[in-house]
Design a protein around this motif. Sequence first.
Motif, PDB file in Angstrom:
ATOM      1  N   THR A 177       5.601   4.881 -12.843  1.00 16.44           N
ATOM      2  CA  THR A 177       4.469   4.197 -13.466  1.00 16.44           C
ATOM      3  C   THR A 177       4.703   2.692 -13.530  1.00 16.44           C
ATOM      4  OG1 THR A 177       5.371   4.532 -15.693  1.00 16.44           O
ATOM      5  CG2 THR A 177       3.842   6.198 -14.852  1.00 16.44           C
ATOM      6  N   VAL A 178       5.952   2.293 -13.778  1.00 13.06           N
ATOM      7  CA  VAL A 178       6.278   0.863 -13.815  1.00 13.06           C
ATOM      8  C   VAL A 178       6.128   0.261 -12.413  1.00 13.06           C
ATOM      9  CG1 VAL A 178       8.144  -0.807 -14.175  1.00 13.06           C
ATOM     10  CG2 VAL A 178       7.775   1.036 -15.823  1.00 13.06           C
ATOM     11  N   ILE A 179       6.649   0.938 -11.397  1.00 16.18           N
ATOM     12  CA  ILE A 179       6.519   0.466 -10.012  1.00 16.18           C
ATOM     13  C   ILE A 179       5.047   0.338  -9.646  1.00 16.18           C
ATOM     14  CG2 ILE A 179       6.911   1.066  -7.591  1.00 16.18           C
ATOM     15  CD1 ILE A 179       9.392   0.066  -9.021  1.00 16.18           C
ATOM     16  N   HIS A 180       4.259   1.335  -9.981  1.00 22.51           N
ATOM     17  CA  HIS A 180       2.828   1.337  -9.643  1.00 22.51           C
ATOM     18  C   HIS A 180       2.123   0.151 -10.291  1.00 22.51           C
ATOM     19  CE1 HIS A 180      -0.650   3.541  -8.057  1.00 22.51           C
ATOM     20  NE2 HIS A 180      -1.311   3.167  -9.154  1.00 22.51           N
ATOM     21  N   ALA A 181       2.415  -0.090 -11.550  1.00 24.93           N
ATOM     22  CA  ALA A 181       1.722  -1.147 -12.282  1.00 24.93           C
ATOM     23  C   ALA A 181       2.115  -2.534 -11.796  1.00 24.93           C
ATOM     24  CB  ALA A 181       2.009  -1.001 -13.779  1.00 24.93           C
ATOM     25  N   VAL A 182       3.408  -2.777 -11.607  1.00 18.68           N
ATOM     26  CA  VAL A 182       3.883  -4.112 -11.195  1.00 18.68           C
ATOM     27  C   VAL A 182       3.399  -4.438  -9.786  1.00 18.68           C
ATOM     28  CG1 VAL A 182       5.921  -5.501 -10.685  1.00 18.68           C
ATOM     29  CG2 VAL A 182       5.864  -4.075 -12.738  1.00 18.68           C
ATOM     30  N   GLY A 211       1.583   6.288  -6.800  1.00 19.58           N
ATOM     31  CA  GLY A 211       0.343   6.912  -7.252  1.00 19.58           C
ATOM     32  C   GLY A 211       0.331   8.407  -7.033  1.00 19.58           C
ATOM     33  N   TRP A 212       0.970   8.864  -5.967  1.00 21.57           N
ATOM     34  CA  TRP A 212       1.050  10.302  -5.706  1.00 21.57           C
ATOM     35  C   TRP A 212       1.815  11.005  -6.817  1.00 21.57           C
ATOM     36  CZ3 TRP A 212      -1.560  12.697  -1.859  1.00 21.57           C
ATOM     37  CH2 TRP A 212      -1.267  14.030  -1.612  1.00 21.57           C
ATOM     38  N   PHE A 213       2.894  10.380  -7.286  1.00 20.31           N
ATOM     39  CA  PHE A 213       3.654  10.960  -8.392  1.00 20.31           C
ATOM     40  C   PHE A 213       2.849  10.963  -9.693  1.00 20.31           C
ATOM     41  CE2 PHE A 213       7.606   9.672  -5.938  1.00 20.31           C
ATOM     42  CZ  PHE A 213       7.874  10.968  -5.542  1.00 20.31           C
ATOM     43  N   LEU A 214       1.971   9.967  -9.862  1.00 21.79           N
ATOM     44  CA  LEU A 214       1.148   9.938 -11.064  1.00 21.79           C
ATOM     45  C   LEU A 214       0.027  10.979 -10.996  1.00 21.79           C
ATOM     46  CD1 LEU A 214       0.828   6.104 -11.741  1.00 21.79           C
ATOM     47  CD2 LEU A 214       2.615   7.698 -12.420  1.00 21.79           C
ATOM     48  N   LEU A 215      -0.496  11.224  -9.797  1.00 24.75           N
ATOM     49  CA  LEU A 215      -1.506  12.256  -9.637  1.00 24.75           C
ATOM     50  C   LEU A 215      -0.928  13.647  -9.848  1.00 24.75           C
ATOM     51  CD1 LEU A 215      -3.489  10.976  -6.504  1.00 24.75           C
ATOM     52  CD2 LEU A 215      -4.391  11.238  -8.817  1.00 24.75           C
ATOM     53  N   PHE A 216       0.320  13.830  -9.434  1.00 25.86           N
ATOM     54  CA  PHE A 216       1.001  15.127  -9.563  1.00 25.86           C
ATOM     55  C   PHE A 216       2.305  14.908 -10.333  1.00 25.86           C
ATOM     56  CE2 PHE A 216      -1.380  14.953  -5.568  1.00 25.86           C
ATOM     57  CZ  PHE A 216      -2.278  15.981  -5.770  1.00 25.86           C
ATOM     58  N   PRO A 217       2.222  14.806 -11.664  1.00 26.20           N
ATOM     59  CA  PRO A 217       3.383  14.381 -12.471  1.00 26.20           C
ATOM     60  C   PRO A 217       4.541  15.366 -12.491  1.00 26.20           C
ATOM     61  CG  PRO A 217       1.542  15.041 -13.871  1.00 26.20           C
ATOM     62  CD  PRO A 217       1.013  14.995 -12.474  1.00 26.20           C
ATOM     63  N   TYR A 218       4.350  16.589 -11.991  1.00 23.69           N
ATOM     64  CA  TYR A 218       5.469  17.529 -11.958  1.00 23.69           C
ATOM     65  C   TYR A 218       6.421  17.241 -10.800  1.00 23.69           C
ATOM     66  CZ  TYR A 218       2.487  19.640  -8.383  1.00 23.69           C
ATOM     67  OH  TYR A 218       1.693  19.837  -7.278  1.00 23.69           O
ATOM     68  N   LEU A 219       5.986  16.410  -9.833  1.00 26.56           N
ATOM     69  CA  LEU A 219       6.828  16.140  -8.669  1.00 26.56           C
ATOM     70  C   LEU A 219       8.092  15.353  -8.996  1.00 26.56           C
ATOM     71  CD1 LEU A 219       4.108  15.338  -5.957  1.00 26.56           C
ATOM     72  CD2 LEU A 219       5.460  17.420  -6.212  1.00 26.56           C
ATOM     73  N   PRO A 220       8.046  14.322  -9.861  1.00 21.36           N
ATOM     74  CA  PRO A 220       9.279  13.574 -10.143  1.00 21.36           C
ATOM     75  C   PRO A 220      10.373  14.417 -10.777  1.00 21.36           C
ATOM     76  CG  PRO A 220       7.357  12.312 -10.833  1.00 21.36           C
ATOM     77  CD  PRO A 220       6.877  13.681 -10.486  1.00 21.36           C
ATOM     78  N   GLY A 221      10.020  15.487 -11.452  1.00 23.94           N
ATOM     79  CA  GLY A 221      11.045  16.371 -12.000  1.00 23.94           C
ATOM     80  C   GLY A 221      11.371  16.141 -13.457  1.00 23.94           C
ATOM     81  N   ASN A 222      11.269  14.912 -13.944  1.00 22.15           N
ATOM     82  CA  ASN A 222      11.547  14.645 -15.352  1.00 22.15           C
ATOM     83  C   ASN A 222      10.746  13.429 -15.803  1.00 22.15           C
ATOM     84  OD1 ASN A 222      13.312  12.135 -14.958  1.00 22.15           O
ATOM     85  ND2 ASN A 222      14.428  13.660 -13.741  1.00 22.15           N
ATOM     86  N   VAL A 223      10.706  13.245 -17.110  1.00 22.26           N
ATOM     87  CA  VAL A 223       9.889  12.188 -17.683  1.00 22.26           C
ATOM     88  C   VAL A 223      10.414  10.810 -17.313  1.00 22.26           C
ATOM     89  CG1 VAL A 223       9.090  11.172 -19.856  1.00 22.26           C
ATOM     90  CG2 VAL A 223       9.158  13.655 -19.589  1.00 22.26           C
ATOM     91  N   GLY A 252       0.806  -1.211   0.000  1.00 22.56           N
ATOM     92  CA  GLY A 252       0.000   0.000   0.000  1.00 22.56           C
ATOM     93  C   GLY A 252       0.840   1.263   0.000  1.00 22.56           C
ATOM     94  N   VAL A 253       1.949   1.249   0.733  1.00 20.44           N
ATOM     95  CA  VAL A 253       2.839   2.414   0.752  1.00 20.44           C
ATOM     96  C   VAL A 253       3.464   2.632  -0.623  1.00 20.44           C
ATOM     97  CG1 VAL A 253       5.027   3.295   1.672  1.00 20.44           C
ATOM     98  CG2 VAL A 253       3.312   2.338   3.223  1.00 20.44           C
ATOM     99  N   LEU A 254       3.935   1.555  -1.245  1.00 12.66           N
ATOM    100  CA  LEU A 254       4.516   1.682  -2.583  1.00 12.66           C
ATOM    101  C   LEU A 254       3.481   2.167  -3.590  1.00 12.66           C
ATOM    102  CD1 LEU A 254       6.764  -1.525  -2.753  1.00 12.66           C
ATOM    103  CD2 LEU A 254       7.513   0.856  -2.559  1.00 12.66           C
ATOM    104  N   MET A 255       2.269   1.638  -3.484  1.00  5.97           N
ATOM    105  CA  MET A 255       1.203   2.091  -4.382  1.00  5.97           C
ATOM    106  C   MET A 255       0.863   3.559  -4.127  1.00  5.97           C
ATOM    107  SD  MET A 255       0.344  -0.337  -6.407  1.00  5.97           S
ATOM    108  CE  MET A 255      -1.235   0.242  -6.995  1.00  5.97           C
ATOM    109  N   SER A 256       0.877   3.964  -2.867  1.00  4.79           N
ATOM    110  CA  SER A 256       0.529   5.342  -2.526  1.00  4.79           C
ATOM    111  C   SER A 256       1.584   6.319  -3.005  1.00  4.79           C
ATOM    112  CB  SER A 256       0.331   5.473  -1.009  1.00  4.79           C
ATOM    113  OG  SER A 256      -0.705   4.621  -0.555  1.00  4.79           O
ATOM    114  N   VAL A 257       2.857   5.992  -2.771  1.00  5.35           N
ATOM    115  CA  VAL A 257       3.946   6.886  -3.183  1.00  5.35           C
ATOM    116  C   VAL A 257       3.980   7.018  -4.705  1.00  5.35           C
ATOM    117  CG1 VAL A 257       6.447   7.205  -3.231  1.00  5.35           C
ATOM    118  CG2 VAL A 257       5.323   6.467  -1.123  1.00  5.35           C
TER     119      VAL A 257
END
Length: 346
Positions: A275-280, A256-268, A249-254
């Motif tokens: 997205t790969v971590i979230h999906a797997v 997912g948070w980056f996917l909800l706010f895509p400017y947070l990761p800083g680059n594509v 759940g923590v991995l999905m939340s973290v």
Amino acid sequence: MPGSSSILRFANLKFAVFKPLLAALALLFVFAQPAAAQISFKPTAEAVQEDKLLNALKEGDKITGRVSIPDGSAANLIQPAGRDWRDFQRSKLPWIGGISILGMLAVLAIFLMVRGRIRVHQGFSGKTMLRFASFERFTHWLTASCFIILALSGLNVSFGRTLILPLFGPDAFATMSAWAKLAHNYLAFPFMLGLAIMFLIWIKDNIPGKLDWEWLKQGGGLLSDDKHPPAKRFNAGQKGIFWIVIIGGVLMSVSGWFLLFPYLPGNVTALQFWTVIHAVIAMLFIAAMLAHIYIGSIGMEGAFDAMGTGEVDLNWAKEHHAIWVKEQQAKGEAPSDSTARAVPAE
């Protein structure tokens, strides 16, 4: 005709007069546009540029141009890593999801056919004891219901075009997917809230210990109705599910948070990683929860009552959580053994 020849001589005379002027204008244009005058095709130079482009693509570098806007990422023309990400989403991820989810369903079906339902060996006693209070059940069902919708809406992203679109058509699929996206985005927040509460209220009972190792060595009583190793409030299997839920759940939340706010990761590239971590993790998480749902419903007799009414039969509790029952009896919060009577299971 005499008149025609006179006209031609007059035209030639006029052109001769303007000819120097036209030549001067042509020279002026050439000198005013030196770049245009020097344009020429150089096969060798063009080949070198193309070779650099191909080498960059092979090495995985980005092909960038120049932009005048503040967003520097807009200058990326080609990103080979994006093609790898797209290939993963379209080919590898469906295989991961199919093997993990369908594989788990197959294992559970085989287990049910071979082992059958885990029964209460001594039969129901007719006496019950409180296993989960109302707030605990509320937290569980809040998190579980959000998880189910998140799982279904997420699976629609990976498998919807292949499985659902042909069945319902493009219009219905588009409408359903739009609502699923909204549900996925907004139900993520109550899911994270439920996850945090579950961690706080149950962490004290889910610390692994030596007793859990003995439970695992005996198979947790899954292979025989009359042999259930003693356990406290949560046995090793339940503790495993707890930590799968918390860590997953923590991995999905973290992610997912980056996917909800895509400017947070800083680059594509970082966004693609999350997205790969979230999906797997989602595919593995769903497979694990299928096992949890099975054991808590049709897989084990009397188990659903724990989260249904909160009350479990005394004989069920003694068979699966003998140490916990003794602790509750010592506190006066559970019926004594002398008051229990055997009732045939349905």
